[in-house]
Scaffold this motif. Structure first.
Motif, short mmCIF file in Angstrom:
data_model
loop_
_atom_site.label_atom_id
_atom_site.label_comp_id
_atom_site.label_asym_id
_atom_site.label_seq_id
_atom_site.Cartn_x
_atom_site.Cartn_y
_atom_site.Cartn_z
N VAL A 93 -4.04 2.70 -0.36
CA VAL A 93 -2.74 2.25 -0.88
C VAL A 93 -1.85 3.46 -1.14
O VAL A 93 -0.66 3.47 -0.80
N LYS A 94 -2.41 4.48 -1.75
CA LYS A 94 -1.66 5.70 -2.06
C LYS A 94 -1.09 6.34 -0.80
O LYS A 94 0.06 6.79 -0.78
N LEU A 118 -2.38 6.35 -8.27
CA LEU A 118 -1.06 5.77 -8.03
C LEU A 118 -0.02 6.15 -9.08
O LEU A 118 1.18 6.05 -8.82
N ASN A 296 2.44 2.48 -9.23
CA ASN A 296 3.19 2.62 -7.98
C ASN A 296 2.37 2.06 -6.81
O ASN A 296 2.13 2.76 -5.82
N GLY A 297 1.96 0.84 -6.92
CA GLY A 297 1.15 0.20 -5.91
C GLY A 297 0.50 -1.04 -6.50
O GLY A 297 0.38 -1.17 -7.73
#
Length: 359
Positions: A93-94, A118, A296-297
């Protein structure tokens, strides 16, 4: 149109690969747009995929040599983040290789890894764990925090309310979710100073897409009279587990009552449609998928004991949050708040008093 693929920690959960793969396959059958990055032991994942050709065609495998144990301390798990299925799923995801991650593994480790990789969003001090709770109303209740933060100040609770409302607008399709703070009473004078200060912040923030509805007590949570319940992680975790325990108690009591005599067994046959409806409503698999808001995700926690249906529901929730741009919505709501508004009310009072003294 396909969605960004979802990274699935295939080794997470009580039963690991079998249930996680079956759940992803079920989600794929329901929604052909879903694509996956399956993270874990490559040999075991390939073996499980032999029974699910539809999922195999929509997936890529990322081998992870290790898995996070259910009783592993978060600090220990963090040191192995680059070699575990959980850590590599979050890292995907990052790096933008997946739009979101789903895991049924160790909650503490998942929180620690997600927060480190994240980071929290601008304007958010701490992430919160949010989940859906069944109610007697038309919608499930969004409840947060459920354990990520044992102690919270008024600013944290205010931010939780903003994030919970954004989540409720997506999962329940609400324009202006009704938000309440969990307290020991509904009167404005009840509770801690942090709770009263958080209430003041929410009353003042009239530009937000939410309706602050005051305080609520724990016994009102399942009534369906409001849409978002905000509290600290310590109180939220206790309240949630108390509700889950009450639901199991009712179910066990009904089973015991219906098997106590021949007359009771006949009564069970007559009332079976109603009891099946109750069972469906209280089944945690139908409400599976807690999310860490404020990062952030998108990272979603599936219940460790979830069935394949429960995992599929968690995947569906995850996909919807990607599609509805949850992160962007929260960012826009935070940006709409005047930074001076979310200073601690006690500090605002002190500043006002200082100003009055100077005059």
């Amino acid at each position: 149109m396909s969605l960004p693929r979802i990274a699935v920690d295939a080794m997470g959960g009580d039963e690991g690969v079998r249930v996680m793969i079956e759940g992803a396959a079920l989600a794929r059958r329901r929604h052909e747009r879903f694509k996956f990055l399956l993270v874990g032991d490559e040999a075991r994942i390939k073996q499980a995929l032999e029974h699910h050709p539809n999922l195999r065609a929509a997936s890529e495998i990322l081998h992870a040599p290790e898995a996070v144990a259910g009783d592993e301390k978060p600090t220990q798990a963090l040191r192995r983040a680059r070699t575990t299925s959980m850590g590599l799923a979050i890292d995907a995801v990052k790096r933008g290789e997946a739009g979101a991650a789903v895991s049924g593994g160790n909650t503490g480790a998942l929180m620690a890894m997600a927060k480190l990789a994240l980071r929290t969003m601008p304007g958010i001090d701490r992430p919160a764990l949010a989940a859906l709770v069944p109610t007697l109303g038309d919608n499930d209740l969004v409840m947060l925090d459920l354990g990520a933060n044992t102690e919270c100040d008024a600013r944290n609770l205010f931010q939780f309310a903003i994030m919970g409302a954004a989540y409720a607008r997506i999962v329940n399709g609400l324009e202006s979710p009704r938000v309440r703070l969990l307290n020991i009473g509904t009167e404005e004078t009840k509770g801690t100073e942090n709770l009263r200060d958080a209430a003041t912040l929410l009353k003042d923030a009239t530009a937000l897409a939410l309706t602050f509805d005051g305080f609520t007590e724990a016994d009102k949570l399942p009534r369906g009279d409001f849409d978002v319940a905000v509290t600290d992680g310590f109180s939220g975790n206790i309240a949630l587990k108390a509700m889950e325990g009450a639901a199991r108690f009712v179910g066990d009591l009904l089973r015991r009552s219906f098997s106590s005599s021949l007359r009771s067994k006949v009564g069970f046959l007559i009332s079976k449609p109603a009891t099946e409806l109750l069972k469906h409503h209280l089944d945690p698999n139908n409400h599976n998928g807690a999310i860490f808001l404020g990062l952030n995700g998108v990272v979603v926690k599936s219940h460790g004991s979830a069935s394949a249906m429960g995992v599929a529901n968690a995947v569906a929730v995850t996909a919807r949050l990607i599609e509805e741009n949850l992160i962007e919505r929260i960012a826009a709501d935070i940006a709409a708040v005047d930074p001076d508004t979310i200073r601690q009310p006690s500090r605002r009072k002190a500043a006002t008093q200082e100003g009055e003294t100077a005059l």
